[in-house]
Design an enzyme around this catalytic site. Structure first.
Site, PDB file in Angstrom:
ATOM      1  CB  SER A  90      32.918 -12.901   8.538  1.00  0.00           C
ATOM      2  OG  SER A  90      32.004 -12.890   9.103  1.00  0.00           O
ATOM      3  CB  THR A 127      32.965 -10.979  11.570  1.00  0.00           C
ATOM      4  OG1 THR A 127      33.832 -10.085  13.100  1.00  0.00           O
ATOM      5  CG2 THR A 127      34.318 -11.036  10.628  1.00  0.00           C
ATOM      6  CE1 TYR A 134      37.825 -15.656  10.163  1.00  0.00           C
ATOM      7  CE2 TYR A 134      36.572 -14.762  11.447  1.00  0.00           C
ATOM      8  CZ  TYR A 134      36.884 -15.704  10.590  1.00  0.00           C
ATOM      9  OH  TYR A 134      35.430 -15.567   9.501  1.00  0.00           O
ATOM     10  CE  LYS A 176      37.228 -14.503   6.489  1.00  0.00           C
ATOM     11  NZ  LYS A 176      37.883 -15.379   6.079  1.00  0.00           N
TER      12      LYS A 176
HETATM   13  P1  NAD Z   1      36.374 -24.835   7.849  1.00  0.00           P
HETATM   14  O1  NAD Z   1      37.881 -24.736   8.721  1.00  0.00           O
HETATM   15  O2  NAD Z   1      35.391 -25.880   8.467  1.00  0.00           O
HETATM   16  O3  NAD Z   1      37.135 -24.564   7.071  1.00  0.00           O
HETATM   17  C1  NAD Z   1      38.623 -24.400   5.588  1.00  0.00           C
HETATM   18  C2  NAD Z   1      39.630 -25.011   5.782  1.00  0.00           C
HETATM   19  O4  NAD Z   1      39.790 -24.503   4.801  1.00  0.00           O
HETATM   20  C3  NAD Z   1      39.611 -26.325   6.726  1.00  0.00           C
HETATM   21  O5  NAD Z   1      39.294 -27.140   6.161  1.00  0.00           O
HETATM   22  C4  NAD Z   1      41.325 -26.528   6.767  1.00  0.00           C
HETATM   23  O6  NAD Z   1      42.038 -27.744   7.206  1.00  0.00           O
HETATM   24  C5  NAD Z   1      41.580 -25.010   5.669  1.00  0.00           C
HETATM   25  N1  NAD Z   1      42.639 -24.771   5.248  1.00  0.00           N
HETATM   26  C6  NAD Z   1      43.257 -23.163   6.285  1.00  0.00           C
HETATM   27  N2  NAD Z   1      44.173 -22.884   5.554  1.00  0.00           N
HETATM   28  C7  NAD Z   1      44.304 -23.534   5.219  1.00  0.00           C
HETATM   29  C8  NAD Z   1      45.970 -22.928   3.938  1.00  0.00           C
HETATM   30  N3  NAD Z   1      46.750 -22.417   3.899  1.00  0.00           N
HETATM   31  N4  NAD Z   1      45.825 -24.209   2.921  1.00  0.00           N
HETATM   32  C9  NAD Z   1      44.999 -25.115   2.139  1.00  0.00           C
HETATM   33  N5  NAD Z   1      44.079 -25.302   3.423  1.00  0.00           N
HETATM   34  C10 NAD Z   1      43.945 -24.390   4.458  1.00  0.00           C
HETATM   35  O7  NAD Z   1      35.332 -23.541   8.084  1.00  0.00           O
HETATM   36  P2  NAD Z   1      34.496 -22.556   7.342  1.00  0.00           P
HETATM   37  O8  NAD Z   1      33.365 -22.684   8.990  1.00  0.00           O
HETATM   38  O9  NAD Z   1      33.944 -24.092   6.471  1.00  0.00           O
HETATM   39  O10 NAD Z   1      34.682 -21.714   6.355  1.00  0.00           O
HETATM   40  C11 NAD Z   1      34.928 -21.589   5.465  1.00  0.00           C
HETATM   41  C12 NAD Z   1      35.094 -20.263   4.840  1.00  0.00           C
HETATM   42  O11 NAD Z   1      34.210 -19.117   5.609  1.00  0.00           O
HETATM   43  C13 NAD Z   1      36.252 -19.193   5.918  1.00  0.00           C
HETATM   44  O12 NAD Z   1      37.296 -18.594   4.786  1.00  0.00           O
HETATM   45  C14 NAD Z   1      36.090 -18.458   7.536  1.00  0.00           C
HETATM   46  O13 NAD Z   1      36.696 -17.865   7.321  1.00  0.00           O
HETATM   47  C15 NAD Z   1      34.426 -17.699   6.929  1.00  0.00           C
HETATM   48  N6  NAD Z   1      33.504 -17.798   7.403  1.00  0.00           N
HETATM   49  C16 NAD Z   1      32.889 -19.156   8.519  1.00  0.00           C
HETATM   50  C17 NAD Z   1      31.967 -18.543   8.704  1.00  0.00           C
HETATM   51  C18 NAD Z   1      31.490 -19.230  10.072  1.00  0.00           C
HETATM   52  O14 NAD Z   1      30.831 -19.448  10.870  1.00  0.00           O
HETATM   53  N7  NAD Z   1      31.882 -21.157   9.439  1.00  0.00           N
HETATM   54  C19 NAD Z   1      31.167 -17.472   9.011  1.00  0.00           C
HETATM   55  C20 NAD Z   1      31.895 -16.278   7.705  1.00  0.00           C
HETATM   56  C21 NAD Z   1      32.969 -17.404   7.476  1.00  0.00           C
HETATM   57  C1  WQD Z   2      26.259 -16.921  18.511  1.00  0.00           C
HETATM   58  C2  WQD Z   2      25.645 -16.381  19.387  1.00  0.00           C
HETATM   59  C3  WQD Z   2      26.881 -16.277  21.703  1.00  0.00           C
HETATM   60  C4  WQD Z   2      27.673 -20.270  22.654  1.00  0.00           C
HETATM   61  C5  WQD Z   2      31.475 -16.090  15.115  1.00  0.00           C
HETATM   62  C6  WQD Z   2      32.059 -14.924  14.712  1.00  0.00           C
HETATM   63  C7  WQD Z   2      31.846 -14.424  13.362  1.00  0.00           C
HETATM   64  C8  WQD Z   2      31.272 -15.491  12.716  1.00  0.00           C
HETATM   65  C9  WQD Z   2      30.461 -15.998  13.604  1.00  0.00           C
HETATM   66  C10 WQD Z   2      32.699 -15.953  10.864  1.00  0.00           C
HETATM   67  C11 WQD Z   2      26.122 -15.611  20.360  1.00  0.00           C
HETATM   68  C12 WQD Z   2      25.630 -17.416  22.082  1.00  0.00           C
HETATM   69  C13 WQD Z   2      28.047 -18.828  21.450  1.00  0.00           C
HETATM   70  C14 WQD Z   2      27.498 -20.404  23.790  1.00  0.00           C
HETATM   71  C15 WQD Z   2      26.277 -18.795  23.596  1.00  0.00           C
HETATM   72  N1  WQD Z   2      32.508 -16.359  12.509  1.00  0.00           N
HETATM   73  N2  WQD Z   2      26.865 -18.028  22.433  1.00  0.00           N
HETATM   74  N3  WQD Z   2      26.494 -20.018  23.945  1.00  0.00           N
HETATM   75  O1  WQD Z   2      30.160 -15.082  17.890  1.00  0.00           O
HETATM   76  O2  WQD Z   2      27.608 -14.524  16.158  1.00  0.00           O
HETATM   77  O3  WQD Z   2      29.666 -15.484  15.135  1.00  0.00           O
HETATM   78  O4  WQD Z   2      30.997 -16.757  14.367  1.00  0.00           O
HETATM   79  O5  WQD Z   2      33.498 -15.284  10.731  1.00  0.00           O
HETATM   80  O6  WQD Z   2      32.742 -14.061  13.522  1.00  0.00           O
HETATM   81  O7  WQD Z   2      33.071 -13.393  15.807  1.00  0.00           O
HETATM   82  O8  WQD Z   2      28.419 -17.213  16.680  1.00  0.00           O
HETATM   83  O9  WQD Z   2      28.192 -18.747  17.354  1.00  0.00           O
HETATM   84  O10 WQD Z   2      29.885 -18.019  18.190  1.00  0.00           O
HETATM   85  O11 WQD Z   2      27.885 -17.175  19.060  1.00  0.00           O
HETATM   86  O12 WQD Z   2      25.338 -18.080  24.727  1.00  0.00           O
HETATM   87  O13 WQD Z   2      28.268 -22.105  23.902  1.00  0.00           O
HETATM   88  O14 WQD Z   2      25.359 -17.793  20.866  1.00  0.00           O
HETATM   89  O15 WQD Z   2      27.020 -15.260  22.846  1.00  0.00           O
HETATM   90  O16 WQD Z   2      25.218 -13.968  20.740  1.00  0.00           O
HETATM   91  P1  WQD Z   2      29.242 -15.285  16.681  1.00  0.00           P
HETATM   92  P2  WQD Z   2      28.793 -17.496  17.663  1.00  0.00           P
END
Ligand code: NAD
Ligand code: WQD
Length: 341
Positions: A126, A128, A151, A155
């Site tokens: 991520s 992040t 979290y 990562k």
């Molecule tokens: P999601 O929660 O929709 O999908 C994750 C899936 O993993 C879920 O279906 C959950 O049931 C399953 N899971 C969790 N822990 C498990 C375990 N121990 N064993 C088996 N299954 C398990 O999330 P997503 O948004 O699809 O994210 C996928 C990946 O991408 C994650 O690693 C997340 O950290 C990363 N990521 C997501 C975002 C985002 O904003 N969505 C951003 C950056 C990174």
């Molecule tokens: C986006 C922008 C908020 C909600 C998070 C995790 C990051 C990554 C992605 C996994 C920000 C603003 C949001 C609302 C708002 N996940 N906002 N009103 O914070 O960039 O990242 O998700 O790795 O680790 O921290 O994403 O969608 O929460 O916010 O104004 O009700 O929208 O302040 O500027 P973010 P987000």
């Protein structure tokens, strides 16, 4: 046919990636404990592709179950590891749950890779890990900052676990993909993001507000040093993101990787403010959004967007979908889920 293990494949990004893998001719095997998803996403994958992926429901933290899985599935050539707990705020409340789930799952997978001779892994990292960078846009060489949340720290530590394991075991090759902000849904509206409870992320909050589930969107902050004062992110379409995983797997399978461990930023390269995102949604959906500017959200960074040169040149991958089209896909998905068509 080559089997790809997609952990977390019932989830948001995993289900979209399963579709793209199937479309590219791979056999997908999903492992998911359904802790943050539902079995309906497999129905969606099947409706889109005509193929229902194999599915095994268990927790990756339970190593005996994972070992048993690998004794039964012998044709797996690569793993895409999505499964993780991902709610930033929740990770502050229950850090041990996050550390156990996210770290032990990856350790178990890597140990099984060594035991069962599976070379290739793609890991969901991520943006992040960059925190608030000193320079924008961020390249893969931009220094990582101390994580803002447990979290985020999982990562960072998982990236290190992967790097160190590959350095010690050249039989394993891995790619960490640092996603920026994944948004939108499959254009069919058959799969998408379905957050449990009140969404923490911007786009699901926007679509739920437009659908009438929430009374108003709170825009967190208008005093940032950005184009309009609201915070800036790099919103990447989830289907574009999913396609990058197919390319990453193929890079590993074809031995095209330049080193055992590689990192790629996956974003659009464009910074978009919260207010610009709201405008794009309104234009795409034709729905006027009720929003109010409130104070900054604790822990938020001001602005970040990706330098995507490395992914563009080395993976030959580029995000293609514009923000309005992506917002429309999120809206069509929300409407279908709420029975509003
Ligand atoms: P999601 O929660 O929709 O999908 C994750 C899936 O993993 C879920 O279906 C959950 O049931 C399953 N899971 C969790 N822990 C498990 C375990 N121990 N064993 C088996 N299954 C398990 O999330 P997503 O948004 O699809 O994210 C996928 C990946 O991408 C994650 O690693 C997340 O950290 C990363 N990521 C997501 C975002 C985002 O904003 N969505 C951003 C950056 C990174
Ligand atoms: C986006 C922008 C908020 C909600 C998070 C995790 C990051 C990554 C992605 C996994 C920000 C603003 C949001 C609302 C708002 N996940 N906002 N009103 O914070 O960039 O990242 O998700 O790795 O680790 O921290 O994403 O969608 O929460 O916010 O104004 O009700 O929208 O302040 O500027 P973010 P987000």
């Amino acid at each position: 046919m080559k089997q790809i293990l997609v952990t977390g494949g019932a989830g948001y990004i995993g289900s979209h990636t399963a579709v793209e893998l199937i479309n590219a001719g791979y056999e997908v095997v999903i492992v998911d404990n359904l802790s943050n998803s539902g079995i309906e996403s497999l129905d969606g994958i099947e409706k889109i592709t005509g193929i229902r992926p194999a599915f095994e429901q268990f927790d990756l933290v339970e190593k005996d179950k994972l070992e048993d899985f690998f004794t039964r599935y012998k044709n797996i050539v690569a793993i895409i590891h999505f499964a993780a707990s991902k709610a930033v705020g929740e990770s502050v409340e229950i850090p041990l749950v996050y550390y156990r789930n996210n770290l032990v799952s990856l350790i178990n997978l890597l140990e099984c890779q060594l035991k069962f001779g599976i070379s290739n892994i793609v890991f969901s990292s991520s943006c992040t890990v960059y925190g608030q960078p000193d320079q924008l846009p961020v390249t893969e060489n931009t220094p990582r900052k101390d994580a803002e949340s447990p979290y985020g720290n999982t990562k960072r530590v998982n990236e290190d676990i992967l790097k160190d394991t590959i350095a010690a075991n050249p039989a394993i090759k891995g790619i960490a993909l640092r996603y920026f902000n994944p948004v939108g849904a499959h254009p069919s509206a058959l799969i998408g993001e379905l957050p449990l409870g009140v969404p923490a992320n911007l786009v699901p909050f926007i679509t739920q507000t437009a659908a009438g589930l929430r009374s108003e969107l709170k825009v967190f902050g208008n005093d940032y040093d950005t184009v309009d004062g609201s915070a800036v992110r790099d919103y990447i379409n989830v289907v574009d993101l999913a396609k990058a995983h197919v390319v990453a797997v193929e890079r590993l399978l074809d031995n095209k990787n330049k080193s055992g461990y590689e990192i790629f930023n996956l974003g659009t390269g464009n910074g978009v403010s919260v207010l610009e995102a709201v405008q794009a949604f309104e234009k795409a959906s034709g729905v006027k959004l009720n929003y109010k500017i409130v104070g900054r959200r604790a822990g938020d960074i001001e602005k970040i967007w990706a330098d995507t040169t490395f992914a563009n040149e080395e993976l030959g991958w580029k995000a293609k979908t514009g923000l309005e089209e992506t917002m429309l896909s999120a809206w069509l998905w929300e409407k279908r889920v709420r029975g509003m068509e």
